[in-house]
Design a protein around this motif. Structure first.
Motif, PDB file in Angstrom:
ATOM      1  N   GLY A 181       0.664  -1.294   0.214  1.00  0.00           N
ATOM      2  CA  GLY A 181       0.067   0.084  -0.139  1.00  0.00           C
ATOM      3  C   GLY A 181       0.859   1.202  -0.116  1.00  0.00           C
ATOM      4  O   GLY A 181       0.258   2.560   0.114  1.00  0.00           O
ATOM      5  N   ASP A 197       0.021   3.692  -4.699  1.00  0.00           N
ATOM      6  CA  ASP A 197      -1.297   3.398  -5.260  1.00  0.00           C
ATOM      7  C   ASP A 197      -1.299   2.936  -6.543  1.00  0.00           C
ATOM      8  O   ASP A 197      -0.513   2.890  -7.318  1.00  0.00           O
ATOM      9  N   THR A 238      -3.178   3.724  -9.243  1.00  0.00           N
ATOM     10  CA  THR A 238      -2.784   4.446 -10.251  1.00  0.00           C
ATOM     11  C   THR A 238      -1.475   4.477 -10.674  1.00  0.00           C
ATOM     12  O   THR A 238      -1.135   4.576 -11.960  1.00  0.00           O
ATOM     13  N   HIS A 258      -4.624  -6.094  -7.793  1.00  0.00           N
ATOM     14  CA  HIS A 258      -3.900  -6.007  -6.506  1.00  0.00           C
ATOM     15  C   HIS A 258      -3.708  -7.480  -5.725  1.00  0.00           C
ATOM     16  O   HIS A 258      -2.790  -8.063  -5.496  1.00  0.00           O
ATOM     17  N   THR A 280      -1.853  -4.559   1.811  1.00  0.00           N
ATOM     18  CA  THR A 280      -3.045  -3.652   1.950  1.00  0.00           C
ATOM     19  C   THR A 280      -4.314  -4.237   1.723  1.00  0.00           C
ATOM     20  O   THR A 280      -4.519  -5.047   0.829  1.00  0.00           O
ATOM     21  N   LYS A 324      -7.168  -2.200   1.398  1.00  0.00           N
ATOM     22  CA  LYS A 324      -7.982  -1.076   0.875  1.00  0.00           C
ATOM     23  C   LYS A 324      -8.952  -1.435  -0.397  1.00  0.00           C
ATOM     24  O   LYS A 324      -9.964  -1.349  -0.547  1.00  0.00           O
ATOM     25  N   TYR A 325      -8.098  -2.134  -1.403  1.00  0.00           N
ATOM     26  CA  TYR A 325      -8.654  -2.522  -2.642  1.00  0.00           C
ATOM     27  C   TYR A 325      -9.731  -3.667  -2.420  1.00  0.00           C
ATOM     28  O   TYR A 325     -10.972  -3.605  -3.020  1.00  0.00           O
TER      29      TYR A 325
END
Length: 252
Positions: free
Chosen positions: A21, A24, A26, A122, A139, A141-142
């Protein structure tokens, strides 16, 4: 188990930063799309595992209300790319089913702009890195954003790339994950409903994956209605700006 050419390759550090993480998606995809060496590197890791019959590691996870609330092993993406690849990835085009692409090329077929695409990208990269270093904490988050998107996307949009792109880029991005979940969910659902308008009572009843079109100024077209025929259905839309008509055809 892995040679120095893999373990000491600077590209491995870029992958590590994305997995945990620090980088990012992108930024990672921008690098990925302009650096063929990164694509080739991922392929080389898979090929090394397959060629040398290295045991594939599976991550042990716990998911609430799954597997009777007991930990279980997730099947590795690496296994899928080595064994029965085309059968596991059901979204492969007919052209690729007989000659499926390698992991490097497959990642490029995923849209990182959608919550689902970002999660898949990811998950694949993280699982591949896990084979080299299972101690790194990835991470979440995805995964969390993907689960959230499943919760807010209505059935007539879920799975449609254009619609998911729009929702992820223009709606989800306005309401950060740091918001209170219930409030974020309410606002996102409300804006989705306002963005995807219709002139009839019902919503599209797709016979395949949703294909709600995007028109002028990157705005979703307005749904007018649909008509079923013997072997196909037609879905009628009009541009929200120009009123130009547009028809989507899906076959049984």
């Amino acid at each position: 188990m892995f040679p120095v050419s893999i373990l000491e390759n600077p590209l491995l550090l870029e992958i590590r930063d994305f997995v945990c993480g620090n980088v990012d998606i992108t930024e990672f995809i921008a690098q990925y799309n302009h650096n063929d060496e990164l694509v080739t590197f991922l392929d080389s890791v898979i090929e090394h595992i397959a060629t040398h019959n290295i045991p594939i590691k599976r991550q042990t996870v716990f998911m609430k209300n799954v597997n009777q609330n007991r930990p279980f092993e997730l099947r590795s993406y690496v296994e899928r790319f080595i064994k029965e690849y085309a059968q596991d990835f059901r979204d492969l085009s007919d052209t690729w089913k007989n000659d499926p692409p390698k992991v490097g090329a497959y990642i490029k077929t995923q849209s990182h702009l959608t919550a689902q695409g970002a999660f898949v990208i990811h998950a694949i990269v993280a699982d591949l890195y896990y084979q080299i270093d299972p101690t790194l904490a990835r991470t979440e988050k995805y995964h969390e954003e993907f689960v959230f998107s499943l919760d807010v996307l209505p059935g007539y949009l879920a799975g449609g790339v254009l619609a998911e792109n729009f929702v992820s880029e223009y709606i989800l991005s306005k309401y950060p994950s740091t918001m209170k979940k219930s409030e974020r969910k309410r606002l996102v659902k409300e804006e989705i409903k306002q963005s995807f308008q219709r002139e009839c009572k019902g919503f599209p009843r797709w016979i395949q994956m949703p294909e709600w079109p995007i028109g002028s100024n990157e705005r979703p077209m307005i749904y007018i209605g649909q008509k079923a025929f013997e072997h196909f259905s037609e879905y009628y839309f009009k541009d929200a700006i120009t009123s130009e008509k547009h028809t989507i055809t899906q076959w049984w």
